[in-house]
Design an enzyme around this catalytic site. Structure first.
Site, PDB file in Angstrom:
ATOM      1  N   ASP A  73      85.942 -14.577 171.208  1.00 11.74           N
ATOM      2  CA  ASP A  73      85.222 -14.157 172.412  1.00 11.74           C
ATOM      3  C   ASP A  73      84.432 -15.297 173.038  1.00 11.74           C
ATOM      4  OD1 ASP A  73      84.155 -12.631 174.398  1.00 11.74           O
ATOM      5  OD2 ASP A  73      82.764 -11.523 173.114  1.00 11.74           O
ATOM      6  N   ASP A 127      86.644 -15.512 180.427  1.00  7.78           N
ATOM      7  CA  ASP A 127      86.305 -14.707 179.254  1.00  7.78           C
ATOM      8  C   ASP A 127      87.532 -14.275 178.472  1.00  7.78           C
ATOM      9  OD1 ASP A 127      85.008 -13.145 177.405  1.00  7.78           O
ATOM     10  OD2 ASP A 127      84.845 -11.410 178.729  1.00  7.78           O
TER      11      ASP A 127
END
Ligand SMILES: *[C@@H]1O[C@H](CO)[C@@H](O)[C@H](O)[C@H]1NC(C)=O
Ligand SMILES: *[C@@H]1O[C@H](CO)[C@@H](O)[C@H](O)[C@H]1NC(C)=O
Ligand SMILES: *[C@@H]1O[C@H](CO)[C@@H](O)[C@H](O)[C@H]1NC(C)=O
Length: 367
Positions: A90, A270
């Site tokens: 992440d 992201d």
């Protein structure tokens, strides 16, 4: 479980004016793979989960791919103490924690810091005890890495936790008694294990129903030239709030079929977001230009004839395009803070580089 490997390549450099040096440079690679749980019950549920990460409300979206109901996560096998955990990769968050699935059993290398940690992702949250422990990733060792041990982690299922590759500032306020918690990348650099704080990410889309292959790779401390072609285009991290808290960059132009539908927007890059979210005005222009409408049931746009033109993002003076079969582009129809997110649908088509040392993000065509 995937295997962690190293690979070595050689580079020749000219050192100074008088001598030429050949040196071996080690780049550390970590296989990653995509998990598809199918747990998102609808494309709207998936979008809601994506956007909740940034506290954005979803009202409408566009995209031609019904398979987006799948709950997609890229995960890596990381060793903490003596245990191996499957953690979400992440770049949109920065704490590293375990225990959502397999529970953490602190061993002889673990130290309880006497502090608590809590991270809210919007789509889920985690609360637990903060330890430090040894971490093994890509054949590299880190000592005293801050590791959260989850007591509760509502909304986060199918994995053991998260390895946070976001900027360290995102850890502010997550652990009692600490201003920030050095990230895995920070510790690799400060412990002298890598010489530059650079993360390379190679995501690869699944073919057909094939899932859970080791079809991606993280590169620690550099980039992997076997995973991209041509040169990497870099763009500085944006200073515009709130994008600057994340891996935020300026996108100077968004085009559909070669015609501009937006200029000068900021976006968050992201790896933890599945789709690509455009700013509202760009989304509306995209719909108009492609002749689509928003399907109120799915939240995705629909066309009587599928679009045939490419959508392109201009980043650092280079246009990165996606064909209709590559893009699925929902939009956040709200004037909230983060309205442009470059997620997996883009990152599966381009190699990406998250360079903390030089405060920049890079992209290159996939090899
Ligand atoms: C799917 O959701 C159910 C119910 O919330 C949960 O029990 C299960 O663990 C989830 N599976 C995965 C693979 O995330
Ligand atoms: C955006 O792209 C269009 C189409 O290529 C071009 O005409 C326009 O000059 C670009 N605008 C900016 C600000 O780069
Ligand atoms: C793309 O733009 C060209 C030139 O304006 C136009 O002729 C063509 O129909 C457009 N194609 C699509 C798929 O919109």
């Amino acid at each position: 479980m995937v295997r962690l490997t190293n690979f070595i390549f050689f580079a020749s450099v000219v050192s100074g004016a008088l001598s030429s040096t050949v040196y071996a440079r080690t780049v550390h690679s970590v296989p990653i793979y995509k998990k598809v749980s199918g747990n998102a019950t609808s494309s709207k549920a998936l979008m809601a989960r994506d956007l909740a990460r940034f506290n954005v409300d979803v009202a409408a979206a566009v995209g031609e791919a019904p398979e987006t109901n799948d709950d997609n996560k890229y995960v890596a096998a990381i060793q903490v103490g003596t245990q191996t955990f499957e953690l979400i990769v992440d770049t949109g968050s920065s704490n590293t924690w375990v225990g959502a699935g397999t529970k953490y059993t602190p061993g002889s290398t673990a130290t309880f810091t006497l502090e608590l940690f809590k991270v809210t992702y919007g789509s889920g949250s985690v609360f637990g005890l903060e330890y430090t422990d040894n971490v093994q990733i890509g054949g590299l060792s880190i000592t005293k890495q801050g590791i959260g041990s989850a007591i509760t982690s509502p909304g986060i299922t199918g994995v053991d936790g998260i390895i946070g590759f976001g900027p360290v500032d995102l850890t502010a306020g997550t652990v009692t008694g600490l201003t920030t918690v050095p990230t895995v990348m920070d510790n690799l650099l400060s412990q002298g294990t890598i010489s530059t704080e650079v993360l390379g990410v190679s995501f690869a889309p699944e073919n057909g129903g094939d899932t859970n292959d080791a079809n991606g790779e993280l590169t620690l401390g550099g980039t992997d030239p076997t995973k991209y072609s041509g040169t990497i285009t870099y763009v500085s991290k944006t200073t515009a709030s709130p994008y600057n808290k994340y891996w935020g960059i300026a996108v100077s132009n968004i085009t559909y079929n070669g015609t501009s539908i937006s200029t000068s927007a900021n976006a968050v890059v992201d790896t933890g977001t599945t789709l690509i979210y455009l700013p509202t005005a760009a989304y509306n222009s995209f719909l108009t230009a492609s002749g689509g409408t928003t399907d109120s049931t799915t939240g995705l746009s629909s066309w009587t004839t599928l679009p045939t033109a490419d959508l392109a993002l201009s980043i650092g003076g280079v246009s990165f395009s996606l064909t209709p079969s590559q893009f699925t582009v929902p939009a956040a129809h709200s004037s909230t803070a983060v309205d442009f997110i470059i997620g997996q649908k883009f990152l599966e088509n381009y190699y990406s580089v998250f360079d903390t040392t030089n405060s920049r993000v890079g992209f290159a065509p996939r090899a």
